[in-house]
Design a protein around this motif. Structure first.
Motif, PDB file in Angstrom:
ATOM      1  N   GLY A   1      21.352   8.566  29.428  1.00  0.00           N
ATOM      2  CA  GLY A   1      20.151   7.669  29.193  1.00  0.00           C
ATOM      3  C   GLY A   1      19.800   7.804  28.386  1.00  0.00           C
ATOM      4  O   GLY A   1      18.226   6.714  27.499  1.00  0.00           O
ATOM      5  N   LEU A   2      19.629   9.258  27.626  1.00  0.00           N
ATOM      6  CA  LEU A   2      19.049   9.264  26.455  1.00  0.00           C
ATOM      7  C   LEU A   2      19.490   9.722  25.527  1.00  0.00           C
ATOM      8  O   LEU A   2      19.010   9.902  24.679  1.00  0.00           O
ATOM      9  CB  LEU A   2      18.137  10.889  26.670  1.00  0.00           C
ATOM     10  N   SER A   3      20.765   9.890  25.323  1.00  0.00           N
ATOM     11  CA  SER A   3      21.888   8.889  24.184  1.00  0.00           C
ATOM     12  C   SER A   3      21.497   8.681  22.825  1.00  0.00           C
ATOM     13  O   SER A   3      20.833   7.249  23.235  1.00  0.00           O
ATOM     14  CB  SER A   3      23.459   9.511  25.279  1.00  0.00           C
TER      15      SER A   3
ATOM     16  N   GLY B   1      15.441   8.941   4.532  1.00  0.00           N
ATOM     17  CA  GLY B   1      16.067   9.644   4.053  1.00  0.00           C
ATOM     18  C   GLY B   1      15.783  11.125   5.011  1.00  0.00           C
ATOM     19  O   GLY B   1      14.308  11.431   4.853  1.00  0.00           O
ATOM     20  N   ALA B   2      16.059  11.327   6.457  1.00  0.00           N
ATOM     21  CA  ALA B   2      14.900  11.566   7.608  1.00  0.00           C
ATOM     22  C   ALA B   2      15.531  13.214   7.502  1.00  0.00           C
ATOM     23  O   ALA B   2      16.628  13.010   7.765  1.00  0.00           O
ATOM     24  CB  ALA B   2      15.873  10.436   8.914  1.00  0.00           C
ATOM     25  N   LEU B   3      14.480  13.793   7.823  1.00  0.00           N
ATOM     26  CA  LEU B   3      14.889  15.785   7.612  1.00  0.00           C
ATOM     27  C   LEU B   3      15.172  15.625   8.863  1.00  0.00           C
ATOM     28  O   LEU B   3      15.866  16.968   9.170  1.00  0.00           O
ATOM     29  CB  LEU B   3      13.702  16.041   7.120  1.00  0.00           C
ATOM     30  N   SER B   4      14.688  16.190   9.949  1.00  0.00           N
ATOM     31  CA  SER B   4      14.546  16.361  11.485  1.00  0.00           C
ATOM     32  C   SER B   4      15.884  17.095  11.908  1.00  0.00           C
ATOM     33  O   SER B   4      16.039  17.859  12.557  1.00  0.00           O
ATOM     34  CB  SER B   4      13.723  16.096  12.165  1.00  0.00           C
ATOM     35  N   THR B   5      16.750  15.941  11.521  1.00  0.00           N
ATOM     36  CA  THR B   5      18.477  16.465  12.540  1.00  0.00           C
ATOM     37  C   THR B   5      18.811  17.660  11.670  1.00  0.00           C
ATOM     38  O   THR B   5      19.366  18.583  12.066  1.00  0.00           O
ATOM     39  CB  THR B   5      19.276  15.409  12.636  1.00  0.00           C
ATOM     40  N   VAL B   6      18.804  17.693  10.659  1.00  0.00           N
ATOM     41  CA  VAL B   6      19.503  19.100   9.589  1.00  0.00           C
ATOM     42  C   VAL B   6      18.359  20.330   9.671  1.00  0.00           C
ATOM     43  O   VAL B   6      18.699  20.931   9.987  1.00  0.00           O
ATOM     44  CB  VAL B   6      19.141  18.670   7.894  1.00  0.00           C
ATOM     45  N   VAL B   7      16.541  19.838   9.187  1.00  0.00           N
ATOM     46  CA  VAL B   7      15.938  20.717   9.375  1.00  0.00           C
ATOM     47  C   VAL B   7      16.477  21.519  11.066  1.00  0.00           C
ATOM     48  O   VAL B   7      16.253  22.963  10.949  1.00  0.00           O
ATOM     49  CB  VAL B   7      15.006  20.869   9.207  1.00  0.00           C
ATOM     50  N   GLY B   8      16.383  20.842  12.268  1.00  0.00           N
ATOM     51  CA  GLY B   8      16.854  20.472  13.483  1.00  0.00           C
ATOM     52  C   GLY B   8      17.534  22.206  14.056  1.00  0.00           C
ATOM     53  O   GLY B   8      17.803  23.419  14.717  1.00  0.00           O
TER      54      GLY B   8
ATOM     55  N   SER C   1      17.184  13.380  18.940  1.00  0.00           N
ATOM     56  CA  SER C   1      16.815  15.360  18.660  1.00  0.00           C
ATOM     57  C   SER C   1      17.959  15.746  19.753  1.00  0.00           C
ATOM     58  O   SER C   1      18.391  16.473  19.654  1.00  0.00           O
ATOM     59  CB  SER C   1      15.241  15.118  19.358  1.00  0.00           C
ATOM     60  N   GLN C   2      18.760  14.338  20.534  1.00  0.00           N
ATOM     61  CA  GLN C   2      20.215  15.212  21.064  1.00  0.00           C
ATOM     62  C   GLN C   2      21.074  15.410  20.848  1.00  0.00           C
ATOM     63  O   GLN C   2      21.293  16.777  21.134  1.00  0.00           O
ATOM     64  CB  GLN C   2      20.279  13.875  22.418  1.00  0.00           C
ATOM     65  N   LEU C   3      21.064  15.542  19.275  1.00  0.00           N
ATOM     66  CA  LEU C   3      21.933  15.309  18.400  1.00  0.00           C
ATOM     67  C   LEU C   3      21.716  17.114  18.423  1.00  0.00           C
ATOM     68  O   LEU C   3      22.973  18.046  17.830  1.00  0.00           O
ATOM     69  CB  LEU C   3      22.079  14.759  17.228  1.00  0.00           C
ATOM     70  N   VAL C   4      20.525  17.534  17.649  1.00  0.00           N
ATOM     71  CA  VAL C   4      20.183  18.960  18.037  1.00  0.00           C
ATOM     72  C   VAL C   4      20.682  19.705  18.815  1.00  0.00           C
ATOM     73  O   VAL C   4      20.965  20.596  18.448  1.00  0.00           O
ATOM     74  CB  VAL C   4      18.885  19.338  17.354  1.00  0.00           C
ATOM     75  N   ALA C   5      20.069  19.118  20.582  1.00  0.00           N
ATOM     76  CA  ALA C   5      20.899  20.242  21.265  1.00  0.00           C
ATOM     77  C   ALA C   5      21.618  20.696  21.372  1.00  0.00           C
ATOM     78  O   ALA C   5      21.881  21.011  22.141  1.00  0.00           O
ATOM     79  CB  ALA C   5      20.313  19.420  22.459  1.00  0.00           C
ATOM     80  N   ILE C   6      22.986  19.399  21.225  1.00  0.00           N
ATOM     81  CA  ILE C   6      24.034  19.686  21.126  1.00  0.00           C
ATOM     82  C   ILE C   6      24.597  20.714  20.138  1.00  0.00           C
ATOM     83  O   ILE C   6      25.436  21.115  20.382  1.00  0.00           O
ATOM     84  CB  ILE C   6      25.046  18.143  21.135  1.00  0.00           C
TER      85      ILE C   6
ATOM     86  N   VAL D   1      13.537  23.182  24.006  1.00  0.00           N
ATOM     87  CA  VAL D   1      13.142  21.416  23.874  1.00  0.00           C
ATOM     88  C   VAL D   1      13.222  21.067  22.466  1.00  0.00           C
ATOM     89  O   VAL D   1      12.384  21.308  21.422  1.00  0.00           O
ATOM     90  CB  VAL D   1      11.971  20.972  25.001  1.00  0.00           C
ATOM     91  N   ILE D   2      13.789  19.716  22.167  1.00  0.00           N
ATOM     92  CA  ILE D   2      13.196  19.429  20.344  1.00  0.00           C
ATOM     93  C   ILE D   2      13.178  18.678  20.652  1.00  0.00           C
ATOM     94  O   ILE D   2      14.140  17.060  20.969  1.00  0.00           O
ATOM     95  CB  ILE D   2      15.219  19.677  20.157  1.00  0.00           C
ATOM     96  N   SER D   3      11.978  17.455  20.605  1.00  0.00           N
ATOM     97  CA  SER D   3      11.683  16.622  19.670  1.00  0.00           C
ATOM     98  C   SER D   3      10.447  16.772  18.619  1.00  0.00           C
ATOM     99  O   SER D   3       9.681  17.150  18.555  1.00  0.00           O
ATOM    100  CB  SER D   3      10.995  16.461  21.248  1.00  0.00           C
ATOM    101  N   ASN D   4      11.503  15.636  17.044  1.00  0.00           N
ATOM    102  CA  ASN D   4      10.513  15.881  16.656  1.00  0.00           C
ATOM    103  C   ASN D   4       8.907  15.295  16.824  1.00  0.00           C
ATOM    104  O   ASN D   4       8.588  15.611  15.767  1.00  0.00           O
ATOM    105  CB  ASN D   4      10.978  15.095  15.554  1.00  0.00           C
TER     106      ASN D   4
END
Length: 255
Positions: free
Chosen positions: A86-88, A195-202, A62-67, A122-125
């Protein structure tokens, strides 16, 4: 075993099945989450118009979406990403353990310059781990409007790891549901799913929120939205971006 998606009776290849699932997910949330995105965009526009910044926080993937919105071409300049090392997602085992630790969010919040009236996304799938829940609670105590980007289905299907049993969707002021499914992956492959969707959708949600906030800044607040342009389009672009970022350098580190 889950059936493999098919077209006209023939099995669909897994890559096309992924794109089909992504398209269906985005189409569904674009309609269902429009009211929540509108509320969040209005809060962001109001904060930026008043001189504030919008903060993004996530842990693990979810940090990828935050960035994603940080100094992004077509994005807003007053963006501050709170990305704890630490959450990378580059250290997934460490991040996966750290995001479950109660009290960790308080340490991050002590160094975060979040001010009353600003917006914290705050992003968290899953929305069930202690850190995103406690971070949202702490940001709210600081007077921020908290926007959650999370999967309701995933969150409600899993047990909360927060000490009081709360989930991110329980503590946010505004919840934008990703419409992701439990487990995140969407393409059945035998007994497994890929095939996860959360990063693309976020990332799509974050950019949609940015688009509407920029529009509101222009139409409702009478301000030119402080938008970053691609630095690969010439010297004028770099001068434009530098001028915007200079105005928020004390709040949004330029790196």
């Amino acid at each position: 075993m889950q059936p493999t998606p098919s077209t006209a009776g023939a099995p669909m290849s897994a890559d096309l099945a992924y794109f089909a699932a992504l398209q269906a997910n985005l189409t569904e949330l674009a309609t269902a989450e429009q009211p929540a995105i509108e509320r969040a965009a209005r809060a962001v526009a109001h904060s930026i118009a008043a001189g504030g910044v919008v903060h993004y926080f996530g842990s693990g993937h979810s940090q990828l979406v935050a960035i994603e919105p940080l100094q992004r071409a077509g994005g807003l300049a007053p963006v501050n990403v709170i990305a704890d090392p630490g959450l990378s997602p580059t250290a997934p085992r460490h991040a996966g353990a750290a995001e479950r630790v109660s009290g960790y969010a308080a340490a991050i919040l002590r160094t975060a310059d979040i001010r009353k009236g600003e917006v914290v996304v705050v992003i968290s799938n899953s929305g069930i781990n202690a850190v995103p829940v406690e971070f949202a609670l702490g940001a709210h105590e600081l007077g921020a409007t908290v926007v959650a980007v999370t999967s309701r289905a995933h969150s409600l299907a899993a047990e909360s790891r927060h000490t009081d049993g709360r989930r991110l969707l329980d503590v946010a002021d505004i919840v934008i549901d990703t419409h992701g499914r439990p487990g995140d992956a969407v393409v059945p492959l035998g007994d497994l799913t890929v095939g996860a969707l959360s990063t693309v959708v976020g990332a799509a949600i974050v950019n949609a929120l940015t688009c509407r906030a920029a529009q509101l800044l222009a139409e409702h607040h009478g301000q030119a939205p402080p938008l970053i342009v691609s630095q690969n389009t010439g010297d004028d672009a770099e001068h434009h971006n530098s001028a915007l970022l200079e105005k928020v350098k004390d709040r949004c580190p330029r790196g």
